[in-house]
Design a protein around this motif. Structure first.
Motif, PDB file in Angstrom:
ATOM      1  N   ILE A  18     -30.038 -19.696 109.464  1.00  0.00           N
ATOM      2  CA  ILE A  18     -31.415 -19.220 109.417  1.00  0.00           C
ATOM      3  C   ILE A  18     -31.937 -19.263 107.984  1.00  0.00           C
ATOM      4  CG2 ILE A  18     -30.993 -17.140 111.004  1.00  0.00           C
ATOM      5  CD1 ILE A  18     -30.484 -15.331 108.537  1.00  0.00           C
ATOM      6  N   TRP A  19     -33.023 -19.314 107.751  1.00  0.00           N
ATOM      7  CA  TRP A  19     -33.805 -19.530 106.773  1.00  0.00           C
ATOM      8  C   TRP A  19     -34.326 -17.876 106.207  1.00  0.00           C
ATOM      9  CZ3 TRP A  19     -33.830 -23.961 104.049  1.00  0.00           C
ATOM     10  CH2 TRP A  19     -33.437 -24.924 104.827  1.00  0.00           C
ATOM     11  N   VAL A  20     -34.020 -17.784 104.953  1.00  0.00           N
ATOM     12  CA  VAL A  20     -34.424 -16.212 104.479  1.00  0.00           C
ATOM     13  C   VAL A  20     -35.434 -16.624 103.431  1.00  0.00           C
ATOM     14  CG1 VAL A  20     -33.874 -14.305 103.575  1.00  0.00           C
ATOM     15  CG2 VAL A  20     -32.155 -15.372 104.929  1.00  0.00           C
ATOM     16  N   CYS A  21     -36.711 -15.835 103.590  1.00  0.00           N
ATOM     17  CA  CYS A  21     -37.480 -15.939 102.543  1.00  0.00           C
ATOM     18  C   CYS A  21     -37.121 -15.452 100.851  1.00  0.00           C
ATOM     19  CB  CYS A  21     -38.698 -15.080 103.002  1.00  0.00           C
ATOM     20  SG  CYS A  21     -40.272 -14.906 101.617  1.00  0.00           S
ATOM     21  N   SER A  22     -37.306 -16.382 100.170  1.00  0.00           N
ATOM     22  CA  SER A  22     -36.939 -15.964  99.066  1.00  0.00           C
ATOM     23  C   SER A  22     -37.878 -15.016  98.196  1.00  0.00           C
ATOM     24  CB  SER A  22     -36.992 -17.300  97.949  1.00  0.00           C
ATOM     25  OG  SER A  22     -38.318 -17.749  97.819  1.00  0.00           O
ATOM     26  N   TRP A  29     -37.358 -13.429 107.926  1.00  0.00           N
ATOM     27  CA  TRP A  29     -36.559 -14.674 107.750  1.00  0.00           C
ATOM     28  C   TRP A  29     -36.774 -15.419 109.581  1.00  0.00           C
ATOM     29  CZ3 TRP A  29     -33.178 -14.276 112.244  1.00  0.00           C
ATOM     30  CH2 TRP A  29     -32.881 -12.816 112.625  1.00  0.00           C
ATOM     31  N   MET A  30     -36.336 -16.520 109.633  1.00  0.00           N
ATOM     32  CA  MET A  30     -36.285 -17.260 110.899  1.00  0.00           C
ATOM     33  C   MET A  30     -35.156 -18.000 111.010  1.00  0.00           C
ATOM     34  SD  MET A  30     -39.694 -19.681 109.968  1.00  0.00           S
ATOM     35  CE  MET A  30     -39.208 -21.284 109.254  1.00  0.00           C
ATOM     36  N   ARG A  31     -35.233 -18.324 112.488  1.00  0.00           N
ATOM     37  CA  ARG A  31     -33.944 -19.113 113.053  1.00  0.00           C
ATOM     38  C   ARG A  31     -34.310 -20.589 112.451  1.00  0.00           C
ATOM     39  NH1 ARG A  31     -31.418 -16.795 117.594  1.00  0.00           N
ATOM     40  NH2 ARG A  31     -32.248 -14.706 117.798  1.00  0.00           N
ATOM     41  N   TYR A  65     -40.067 -16.344 114.377  1.00  0.00           N
ATOM     42  CA  TYR A  65     -39.752 -15.696 113.174  1.00  0.00           C
ATOM     43  C   TYR A  65     -39.673 -14.144 113.369  1.00  0.00           C
ATOM     44  CZ  TYR A  65     -44.761 -15.127 112.464  1.00  0.00           C
ATOM     45  OH  TYR A  65     -46.037 -14.918 112.678  1.00  0.00           O
ATOM     46  N   TYR A  66     -39.055 -13.460 112.302  1.00  0.00           N
ATOM     47  CA  TYR A  66     -38.773 -12.041 112.596  1.00  0.00           C
ATOM     48  C   TYR A  66     -38.699 -11.274 111.224  1.00  0.00           C
ATOM     49  CZ  TYR A  66     -36.478 -13.813 116.772  1.00  0.00           C
ATOM     50  OH  TYR A  66     -36.279 -14.634 117.853  1.00  0.00           O
ATOM     51  N   LYS A  67     -38.888  -9.863 111.284  1.00  0.00           N
ATOM     52  CA  LYS A  67     -38.667  -9.208 110.258  1.00  0.00           C
ATOM     53  C   LYS A  67     -37.675  -8.465 110.272  1.00  0.00           C
ATOM     54  CE  LYS A  67     -43.259  -9.005 108.037  1.00  0.00           C
ATOM     55  NZ  LYS A  67     -44.375  -8.113 107.391  1.00  0.00           N
TER      56      LYS A  67
END
Ligand SMILES: [Zn+2]
Length: 70
Positions: A18-22, A29-31, A65-67
């Motif tokens: 996944i990718w996480v917002c910095s 974050w999103m897959r 994307y998700y929270k």
């Protein structure tokens, strides 16, 4: 394995990139749907995102994307 019960989707979990917002103010974050090495930007706040992994339920909806804690 539910026999004779209503159809429930099987829940499968797997470790997923996944990718996480910095940004500290943003929990987005999103897959990893990116097949290249290109770094995505947060769809919410446009910050850079950092690659990590998370054990996720495999779902079949098409949300990208998700929270957290949603
Ligand atoms: Zn963000």
């Amino acid at each position: 394995m539910a026999f004779g019960k209503k159809n429930q989707p099987e829940i499968v979990e797997e470790e997923t990139k996944i990718w996480v917002c910095s940004s500290e103010d943003c929990n987005c974050w999103m897959r990893d749907n990116f097949k290249s090495d290109e770094k995505p930007v947060c769809p919410i706040c446009k910050s850079e995102m950092e690659a990590t992994s998370k054990v996720l339920q495999v779902v079949t909806n098409n949300s990208l994307y998700y929270k957290e804690n949603q």
